[in-house]
Design a protein around this motif. Structure first.
Motif, mmCIF file in Angstrom:
data_model
loop_
_atom_site.group_PDB
_atom_site.id
_atom_site.type_symbol
_atom_site.label_atom_id
_atom_site.label_comp_id
_atom_site.label_asym_id
_atom_site.label_seq_id
_atom_site.Cartn_x
_atom_site.Cartn_y
_atom_site.Cartn_z
ATOM 1 N N VAL A 158 -13.592 -11.367 84.478
ATOM 2 C CA VAL A 158 -12.278 -11.743 85.011
ATOM 3 C C VAL A 158 -12.429 -12.518 86.314
ATOM 4 O O VAL A 158 -13.207 -12.128 87.195
ATOM 5 N N HIS A 159 -11.674 -13.589 86.418
ATOM 6 C CA HIS A 159 -11.459 -14.273 87.693
ATOM 7 C C HIS A 159 -10.078 -13.858 88.175
ATOM 8 O O HIS A 159 -9.060 -14.219 87.563
ATOM 9 N N ALA A 160 -10.050 -13.088 89.259
ATOM 10 C CA ALA A 160 -8.805 -12.434 89.679
ATOM 11 C C ALA A 160 -7.688 -13.419 89.992
ATOM 12 O O ALA A 160 -6.508 -13.132 89.757
ATOM 13 N N GLY A 161 -8.039 -14.597 90.513
ATOM 14 C CA GLY A 161 -7.005 -15.539 90.931
ATOM 15 C C GLY A 161 -6.365 -16.323 89.807
ATOM 16 O O GLY A 161 -5.360 -17.008 90.031
ATOM 17 N N LEU A 200 -15.502 -11.185 94.495
ATOM 18 C CA LEU A 200 -14.311 -10.926 95.298
ATOM 19 C C LEU A 200 -14.671 -10.714 96.760
ATOM 20 O O LEU A 200 -13.813 -10.361 97.567
ATOM 21 N N THR A 201 -15.932 -10.909 97.096
ATOM 22 C CA THR A 201 -16.311 -10.933 98.504
ATOM 23 C C THR A 201 -15.663 -12.162 99.147
ATOM 24 O O THR A 201 -15.471 -13.192 98.492
ATOM 25 N N TRP A 209 -15.021 -20.195 93.346
ATOM 26 C CA TRP A 209 -14.829 -19.027 92.477
ATOM 27 C C TRP A 209 -15.401 -17.759 93.106
ATOM 28 O O TRP A 209 -15.590 -16.755 92.426
ATOM 29 N N GLY A 210 -15.673 -17.812 94.401
ATOM 30 C CA GLY A 210 -16.232 -16.652 95.097
ATOM 31 C C GLY A 210 -17.726 -16.689 95.278
ATOM 32 O O GLY A 210 -18.289 -15.839 95.972
ATOM 33 N N TYR A 211 -18.390 -17.684 94.698
ATOM 34 C CA TYR A 211 -19.851 -17.712 94.745
ATOM 35 C C TYR A 211 -20.396 -18.283 96.050
ATOM 36 O O TYR A 211 -21.610 -18.282 96.256
ATOM 37 N N GLN A 212 -19.520 -18.766 96.927
ATOM 38 C CA GLN A 212 -19.927 -19.202 98.265
ATOM 39 C C GLN A 212 -19.409 -18.179 99.271
ATOM 40 O O GLN A 212 -18.425 -18.390 99.969
ATOM 41 N N THR A 213 -20.101 -17.072 99.354
ATOM 42 C CA THR A 213 -19.636 -15.913 100.121
ATOM 43 C C THR A 213 -19.917 -16.063 101.609
ATOM 44 O O THR A 213 -21.012 -16.464 102.005
ATOM 45 N N LEU A 432 -25.356 -9.740 75.961
ATOM 46 C CA LEU A 432 -25.067 -11.009 75.292
ATOM 47 C C LEU A 432 -23.818 -11.605 75.921
ATOM 48 O O LEU A 432 -22.711 -11.094 75.721
ATOM 49 N N PRO A 433 -23.959 -12.674 76.710
ATOM 50 C CA PRO A 433 -22.808 -13.198 77.469
ATOM 51 C C PRO A 433 -22.212 -14.468 76.884
ATOM 52 O O PRO A 433 -22.912 -15.415 76.525
ATOM 53 N N LEU A 434 -20.897 -14.487 76.789
ATOM 54 C CA LEU A 434 -20.146 -15.725 76.616
ATOM 55 C C LEU A 434 -19.249 -15.800 77.843
ATOM 56 O O LEU A 434 -18.122 -15.315 77.848
ATOM 57 N N SER A 435 -19.773 -16.369 78.902
ATOM 58 C CA SER A 435 -19.190 -16.234 80.235
ATOM 59 C C SER A 435 -18.407 -17.465 80.660
ATOM 60 O O SER A 435 -18.276 -18.443 79.917
ATOM 61 N N HIS A 436 -17.907 -17.414 81.897
ATOM 62 C CA HIS A 436 -17.119 -18.513 82.460
ATOM 63 C C HIS A 436 -17.904 -19.822 82.504
ATOM 64 O O HIS A 436 -17.324 -20.903 82.433
#
Length: 634
Positions: A158-161, A200-201, A209-213, A432-436
């Motif tokens: 989930v992407h909260a936004g 979500l940090t 998407w939150g990956y630049q914390t 097994l991921p089918l991710s964003h």
């Protein structure tokens, strides 16, 4: 009920020693801003690490952002500066004004250990406490079972936004508390066991998407307070749903208020850009060889597990940490002391991270997003592994999507793209991921990767999901994929919640729900996900018909037969070998009318006949639907 005690913000000699040694994993109780009482006066103790500072001041709305009024004092040779300001309490906004020994470098920095920060684009830190009354005791007592390698783990990413927005209110995102109610109800309806939140940090740029914390100890304030985020986790736990958090120790942004060049020197990052700069993301790389940096990151990981009851940490971009030449050309990287491309310091940190997590929280899991053939990622450090609990199977994801994108008439020439996975399937504990990552940057949606007309696209996707849930390994689906959203994911808009009201999408959603429920209910589909005893090929060689058949088995040996047809041709009177006689019930059929299929099948099951096939004494004579998958239970 569980109430956390007040912050213990007394910095002792042992704290300083462990910090400088790199073995302090609860620095969030010592550094940062903490409301305390000193000599009968209540206020806030501020502590920050800035060893190359000549002077440090606390500035904030309580002193008019005066850069001279509240100086901090150095604590011996630890590099830590500290002060106590009476009368300052929760809600006060502040930063650290640092004057470096590097000539002319003055900067205002957010608190690296801050529990809360201003809502972006503002960049100040906020004095806050993280007291919370938890109500998830029942979950915490049993979560070791829910997180076990023998348990069904079906993750909803989930992407909260952007999961759901309020279109009637200017397209605003949901708060943590609003998300709690809506998300928990939906996840229970669709049968997922865990929610994984993209980071979500706190992060300054929403588009990352939150990956630049920047805030490694603070949930983003976009959706509410730290207590609001705790409420979200608590609410999910009370409804039997685990929570995994994306955690990013691989890189950080170079925003002025953040960690980069913190005290005028390369404090958190490597000084040499060949080691300290990521060419892919334009971000900084942590100096994993520095003791205090390791303590900072370890403390961040432990913070989310202890204070927020997180059930798992998914570590992003592990490959970029392991290899010194990651995304670099010759001459753009520095070999290690042995002349190799392995990042020995990062390897040491990852092992220390996993050892620390599992020593203190053996009932959680750590997940590695690692895309290379690095061995023993999910094996204990005692046998030379990195110590993760599970690893994303990126090879399965790439091979499966590549195969499914092919026109069915060509699939017989690429049969090995699906069967190859079983050569290495138990070398790691896999998800097994089918991710964003598969539905952004022009890649299109998962549905649109499928060939054919609309009916065939949906049939192919149901087949892909059925195959995914039948394969050994835990499962992960990105939000919207469970109903086959047509559109590529956009982080600044809501999922298209009107689509499940249409039969093809609604059928897909029911199919995923039934897959989740069967995966959870049947030990044969999950108990041996990570162990070779749980899988057995019936026939992986029928390339001409593009058909695979295999067994999944529980510890007791109860078999579930799975038969996949990757062509749009109905296969009538197809004989499949089975291990015993009796009636085999058709548990799941992706071509059922319920799922917007064509209704081909076996009228509920088939009787095993004493006709040898595929080296087995009995066999079923079945109809295999077009672009369909069948599950039988004997």
């Amino acid at each position: 009920m569980n109430i956390y005690p007040a912050d213990r913000a007394i910095l002792g000699e042992q704290d300083l020693y462990l910090f400088n040694e790199g073995n302090h994993y609860r620095l969030y109780e010592k550094l940062g801003a903490h409301t305390v009482t000193r000599e009968g006066k209540t206020g806030t103790q501020f502590a920050v690490w800035a060893p190359s500072a000549e002077s440090v001041f606390v500035i904030g709305d309580f002193n008019g952002w005066d850069k001279t009024r509240h100086p901090m004092q150095p604590q011996g040779k630890s590099g830590i500066w500290l002060t106590f300001i009476p009368g300052v309490g929760p809600g006060a906004c502040y930063k650290y004004h640092i004057e470096s020994t590097v000539a002319g470098y003055h900067v205002d920095k957010a608190d690296p250990y801050g529990y809360r920060h201003e809502e972006p684009p503002r960049t100040g830190s906020v004095v806050w406490n993280i007291d919370y009354e938890w109500h998830d005791q029942d979950w915490m007592q049993i979560r070791h079972k829910k997180n076990s390698l023998q348990a069904p783990i079906a993750i909803y990413e989930v992407h909260a936004g952007s999961w759901m927005r309020m279109s009637e209110e200017g397209n605003r995102w949901l708060t943590y508390r609003e998300l709690a109610v809506k998300l928990a109800e939906y996840v229970r309806q669709t049968g997922f066991t865990h929610v994984e939140f993209m980071p979500l940090t706190e992060h300054p740029f929403y588009g990352s998407w939150g990956y630049q914390t920047t805030g490694f100890f603070a949930p983003t304030s976009r959706f509410g307070s730290p207590q609001d985020f705790m409420y979200l986790i608590d609410y999910l736990h009370q409804r039997g749903i685990g929570v995994i958090l994306d955690w990013v120790p691989s890189h950080f942004p170079n925003d002025e208020h953040g960690l980069a060049y913190f005290d005028g020197t390369h404090l958190f990052e490597h000084a040499d850009p060949r080691q300290g700069f990521h060419p892919d993301w334009g971000s900084m790389i942590f100096n994993y060889g520095r003791h205090e940096v390791r303590a900072f990151l370890l403390s961040s990981a432990m913070f989310w597990l202890e204070k927020f009851h997180i059930d798992g940490l998914r570590v992003d971009a592990v490959a970029s940490m392991l290899y010194l030449d990651y995304s670099r050309k010759a001459g753009e990287w520095i070999p290690n002391t042995h002349g190799g491309n392995e990042n020995l310091e990062a390897i040491g940190f990852l092992r220390q991270f996993n050892e620390t997590v599992y020593r203190h929280y053996p009932d959680v899991q750590t997940y590695a997003e690692e895309s290379t053939a690095w061995s023993k990622v999910s094996r204990p450090t005692s046998v030379g592994g990195l110590g993760f609990g599970l690893k994303w199977d990126m090879g399965w994801m790439h091979d499966s999507l590549k195969y499914m994108a092919r026109e069915p008439i060509h699939r017989k020439f690429h049969h090995g793209e699906l069967s190859f996975r079983m050569i290495y399937a138990f070398s790691e504990n896999f998800v097994l991921p089918l991710s964003h990552d598969e539905v952004v940057h022009g890649k299109g949606s998962i549905l649109n990767k499928m060939p054919g007309d609309d009916w065939q696209k949906f049939a192919n996707l149901r087949l892909l999901y059925g195959y995914m849930y039948a394969m050994p390994g835990k499962k992960l689906l990105f939000m919207g994929a469970e109903w086959g959203q047509w559109q590529e994911w956009k982080h600044d808009s809501s999922l298209h919640w009107e689509q499940p009201n249409h039969p093809p999408h609604g059928g897909m959603q029911r199919w995923v729900t039934d897959l989740n429920n069967s995966y959870r209910a049947e030990p044969g589909l999950h108990e041996e996900d990570c162990f070779p005893d749980g899988f057995e090929w019936i026939d992986c060689h029928d390339a001409g018909a593009s058909i695979f058949s295999f067994l999944r088995k529980s510890r007791r040996g109860d078999p579930i037969l799975v038969v996949c047809n990757f062509t749009p041709v109905v296969r009538i009177n197809y004989r499949v070998g089975v291990p015993h006689g009796g009636y085999w019930r058709e548990m799941l059929n992706s071509d059922s009318d319920l799922y917007w299929g064509s209704g081909q099948g076996n009228a509920g099951g088939a009787q095993a006949e004493p006709v040898p096939q595929h080296g087995r004494p009995f066999s079923l004579n079945i109809t295999i639907p077009p672009l369909g998958i069948l599950y039988f239970k004997g």
